[in-house]
Motif scaffolding. Sequence first.
Motif, PDB file in Angstrom:
ATOM      1  N   HIS A 175     107.705   1.750  84.634  1.00 23.52           N
ATOM      2  CA  HIS A 175     107.388   2.377  85.427  1.00 23.52           C
ATOM      3  C   HIS A 175     105.766   1.648  86.071  1.00 23.52           C
ATOM      4  N   THR A 176     105.737   1.159  87.271  1.00 24.12           N
ATOM      5  CA  THR A 176     104.566   0.187  87.375  1.00 24.12           C
ATOM      6  C   THR A 176     103.887   1.497  88.509  1.00 24.12           C
ATOM      7  N   LEU A 177     103.793   1.988  88.492  1.00 21.25           N
ATOM      8  CA  LEU A 177     103.111   2.746  89.185  1.00 21.25           C
ATOM      9  C   LEU A 177     103.196   3.636  89.316  1.00 21.25           C
ATOM     10  N   SER A 178     102.100   5.282  89.239  1.00 17.79           N
ATOM     11  CA  SER A 178     102.241   6.852  88.803  1.00 17.79           C
ATOM     12  C   SER A 178     101.460   7.356  89.939  1.00 17.79           C
ATOM     13  N   TRP A 179     100.791   8.474  90.637  1.00 14.52           N
ATOM     14  CA  TRP A 179     100.748   9.603  90.852  1.00 14.52           C
ATOM     15  C   TRP A 179      99.029  10.141  89.843  1.00 14.52           C
ATOM     16  N   ALA A 180      97.945   9.871  89.976  1.00 16.83           N
ATOM     17  CA  ALA A 180      97.295  10.651  89.403  1.00 16.83           C
ATOM     18  C   ALA A 180      96.939  11.898  90.092  1.00 16.83           C
ATOM     19  N   GLN A 181      97.977  13.446  90.319  1.00 20.79           N
ATOM     20  CA  GLN A 181      98.086  14.166  91.350  1.00 20.79           C
ATOM     21  C   GLN A 181      97.206  15.697  90.580  1.00 20.79           C
ATOM     22  N   TRP A 182      96.019  16.033  91.283  1.00 20.30           N
ATOM     23  CA  TRP A 182      96.140  16.921  90.502  1.00 20.30           C
ATOM     24  C   TRP A 182      94.758  16.371  89.129  1.00 20.30           C
ATOM     25  N   PHE A 183      94.302  15.558  89.441  1.00 24.06           N
ATOM     26  CA  PHE A 183      93.499  15.292  87.946  1.00 24.06           C
ATOM     27  C   PHE A 183      92.354  15.519  88.108  1.00 24.06           C
ATOM     28  N   ALA A 184      91.765  16.472  87.053  1.00 22.98           N
ATOM     29  CA  ALA A 184      89.930  16.629  87.455  1.00 22.98           C
ATOM     30  C   ALA A 184      89.932  15.564  87.148  1.00 22.98           C
ATOM     31  N   ASP A 185      88.552  15.182  86.708  1.00 25.61           N
ATOM     32  CA  ASP A 185      87.547  14.420  86.623  1.00 25.61           C
ATOM     33  C   ASP A 185      86.162  14.960  85.446  1.00 25.61           C
ATOM     34  N   SER A 186      85.131  14.534  84.746  1.00 20.79           N
ATOM     35  CA  SER A 186      84.709  15.052  84.243  1.00 20.79           C
ATOM     36  C   SER A 186      83.088  15.337  84.695  1.00 20.79           C
ATOM     37  N   GLU A 187      82.426  15.896  84.464  1.00 20.49           N
ATOM     38  CA  GLU A 187      81.087  15.543  85.377  1.00 20.49           C
ATOM     39  C   GLU A 187      80.930  13.632  85.944  1.00 20.49           C
ATOM     40  N   VAL A 188      80.431  13.335  84.594  1.00 20.34           N
ATOM     41  CA  VAL A 188      80.492  11.902  84.555  1.00 20.34           C
ATOM     42  C   VAL A 188      81.835  10.835  84.879  1.00 20.34           C
ATOM     43  N   PRO A 189      81.791  10.530  85.445  1.00 14.30           N
ATOM     44  CA  PRO A 189      83.832  10.116  86.262  1.00 14.30           C
ATOM     45  C   PRO A 189      83.871   9.580  84.493  1.00 14.30           C
ATOM     46  N   GLY A 190      85.275   9.816  83.960  1.00 15.86           N
ATOM     47  CA  GLY A 190      85.815   8.931  83.312  1.00 15.86           C
ATOM     48  C   GLY A 190      87.067   8.131  83.433  1.00 15.86           C
ATOM     49  N   VAL A 191      87.813   7.484  82.997  1.00 12.65           N
ATOM     50  CA  VAL A 191      88.482   6.775  82.644  1.00 12.65           C
ATOM     51  C   VAL A 191      90.159   6.845  82.411  1.00 12.65           C
ATOM     52  N   LEU A 192      90.670   6.227  83.565  1.00 12.22           N
ATOM     53  CA  LEU A 192      92.371   6.735  84.300  1.00 12.22           C
ATOM     54  C   LEU A 192      93.427   6.913  82.977  1.00 12.22           C
ATOM     55  N   ARG A 193      93.815   7.373  81.813  1.00 11.20           N
ATOM     56  CA  ARG A 193      94.210   6.658  80.988  1.00 11.20           C
ATOM     57  C   ARG A 193      95.350   5.733  80.893  1.00 11.20           C
ATOM     58  N   ALA A 194      96.448   6.091  81.952  1.00 14.74           N
ATOM     59  CA  ALA A 194      97.545   5.195  82.154  1.00 14.74           C
ATOM     60  C   ALA A 194      97.020   3.597  82.297  1.00 14.74           C
ATOM     61  N   HIS A 195      96.005   4.024  83.694  1.00 15.47           N
ATOM     62  CA  HIS A 195      95.623   2.264  83.979  1.00 15.47           C
ATOM     63  C   HIS A 195      94.460   1.441  82.992  1.00 15.47           C
ATOM     64  N   TRP A 196      94.175   2.542  81.805  1.00 15.25           N
ATOM     65  CA  TRP A 196      93.682   1.560  80.906  1.00 15.25           C
ATOM     66  C   TRP A 196      94.588   1.122  79.775  1.00 15.25           C
ATOM     67  N   PHE A 197      95.410   1.741  79.546  1.00 16.19           N
ATOM     68  CA  PHE A 197      96.401   1.197  78.984  1.00 16.19           C
ATOM     69  C   PHE A 197      96.985  -0.105  78.980  1.00 16.19           C
ATOM     70  N   GLU A 198      97.507  -0.074  80.039  1.00 13.87           N
ATOM     71  CA  GLU A 198      97.938  -1.027  81.352  1.00 13.87           C
ATOM     72  C   GLU A 198      96.981  -1.751  82.774  1.00 13.87           C
ATOM     73  N   ARG A 199      96.162  -2.497  82.619  1.00  9.94           N
ATOM     74  CA  ARG A 199      95.249  -3.056  84.038  1.00  9.94           C
ATOM     75  C   ARG A 199      95.815  -2.957  85.437  1.00  9.94           C
ATOM     76  N   ARG A 200      97.369  -3.655  85.275  1.00 15.12           N
ATOM     77  CA  ARG A 200      98.141  -3.518  86.384  1.00 15.12           C
ATOM     78  C   ARG A 200      99.030  -2.822  86.888  1.00 15.12           C
ATOM     79  N   HIS A 201      98.769  -1.868  86.170  1.00 14.63           N
ATOM     80  CA  HIS A 201      99.509  -0.303  86.153  1.00 14.63           C
ATOM     81  C   HIS A 201      98.818   0.464  87.557  1.00 14.63           C
ATOM     82  N   MET A 202      99.183   1.063  88.557  1.00 17.61           N
ATOM     83  CA  MET A 202      98.652   1.030  89.578  1.00 17.61           C
ATOM     84  C   MET A 202      99.170   2.455  90.499  1.00 17.61           C
TER      85      MET A 202
END
Length: 652
Positions: free
Chosen positions: A240-267
């Motif tokens: 799956h080359t894409l995914s929604w980050a729907q209703w993803f709450a972030d930390s007060e200091v901005p964090g890192v999206l797990r799926a994109h960190w795993f594969e940088r070409r994943h949108m």
Amino acid sequence: MSSGFDPLHPRELDLPMAVPLRADGALVDVTSGEAALTMDDGKIFAAPSDPAQLDDWRAQLVSWREGARARHGVPRRYDDPASAWAARCFTVAQVWLWDELFFDFDAQRFTPERFLADARERFGGLDGIVLWHAYPVIGIDDRNQWDFYDVPGLKQAAAALREMGVAVFVDYNPWDTGTRRAGDDATELAATVRRLGADGIFLDTLKKADPEMVAALDAARPGIGLEGESKLATERIADHTLSWAQWFADSEVPGVLRAHWFERRHMQHHIRRWHRDHSEELRSAWLNGVGMMVWEVVFGVWVGWNDRDSATLRRMLPVQRGLHAWLVEGEWTPLAVHEASVFGSTFTHDGSTLLLLANTSDADVTYRPEGVGWQPLHAGDTADLITVPARGIAAAMQVTGTEPAELDAVRTALAAETPARDASFPHRRTRRLAPQIPSRAQLAPADIRAGATVRTVIVPSGEHVLTVRHRARETGMYDGAPYVDEWKPLPPRLHDQRTLERVVRLANPVRVGVAEVSAAEYALFLDAIGEQAASRDPERPASGVTLARAREYAAWVGGRLPSEDEWQLAAVQPGFRRRVPEVWNWTESEHSDGRTRFVMLKGGSAHESTGSDWYVDGGVRGPEFALKFLLPGLGQDASPSIGFRVCWEETT
């Protein structure tokens, strides 16, 4: 659902995941075991508020990724040139086929060029469009989700989008099991992909597609992009080359999206559909190097973007598109900048470092980059002083050696883009449209035109107070969003029964037909205009009639359609009845907010699609029940489950 649930705050499962750091003085093992599996399930990896923990935090992110790749394998799909487009698909719009920017109701034709022109002006352009087709009207009759893509001119509109450089997504509704059955879903979806030349699939309500469906879709379109509605399992990032980050709450200091960190070409595409402030989503997308879902008409409800957030997206996209290589190939250092309210990521590639900055505060902040060779990318900034606007973003590049060839085009594209301050919501209000009724040379006989041959009930003039009942759906009702700044709506806020009160004033009495126009009565009209009637049954209601045709018939007999209020008032009068099989009734209640047209239907129908709460309400309904029905064009509003009756206004 617990009694303590607050719809204005994220649920527990939406919250960012804490990254295990040290235990007994040593870094926790996150390459395997329970800690690794827990991180596999995260949405966003929360960032530490203490800068002293950054080195450990980054080290744990790297360790988790190495372990996850050892456990799940390195995704190879992204090496296929046919799949490469998805990694550049930064902005996607969810578009109802009959959005008044995408479809011209007067000319009855699709206008993709008009939709894209608006998106270029306000957002900086689109990279993809989801052609939304069936929900929330599916279930009105037995038409299935594939039938709602069988629309004249849609194939040409999709081709026009692709010619203008925009990827086309189609929507798959796995919950559609209670309508007309044809082939299996994978076969039908693959056929739709081929027919419309689609590049991607939006997997409505799903996180992922079954492997068998993936194979069928790959055969239909090599490199097809599959995008689910929610958190994607780490092991399925591979196909799956894409995914929604729907209703993803972030930390007060901005964090890192797990799926994109795993594969940088994943949108990934950030989206909170009912929010009126998108600054947090934009900030996360910017610092992670991913995209945004621009969704302004949510199933017929206006949730438009404010000027500040639109301007932020316009300032982001030239950098993301022009310096894409840095975002997917460069050495990414999350939180290379960690200050009071300014945070930044760096991406080093081919000897140059791209710095992306975001401001979490409500005031502009200036930032002085360390070192030499910095070149600002946004107008007004200098090498020594970068202004990061309130709730906004900025960028600079540190060049060592030859300046990257891409920089010139990026600076040119950004030259006219400045921050906007207005974060107020751009309200739209619906208005009732006057009916457009083409004149007909052939008129009904005088007695028919006067309604003398039609039995009627009288609705008296004056003020009437009505109780209206409806089911809470994402379509809302007359005006405004049903959910504002809320996280995921859950029952009982979603799909429960609601009640509202309406006050209507009638200047004159109205005579409303006691029954729907019959198939035989409608056949006389078709004879008069030179068309062939499908049925001449004197008892069955005329159905399969568009709103426009129902209006024409009403005018032909010297009357009009009753409003939804007149219909409801007539329905409680003695003598009012329903023909069999019962059908919803058109009413003279066409509304528009400039983007969505809808009509209120009354009465319910004998037909009822079952198996999913996402279907339109079916079954025979009481007089007080109303259904907000989004109006399609090109004759798609004609349904065997919708008929009509006529009224005549008494004048003094």
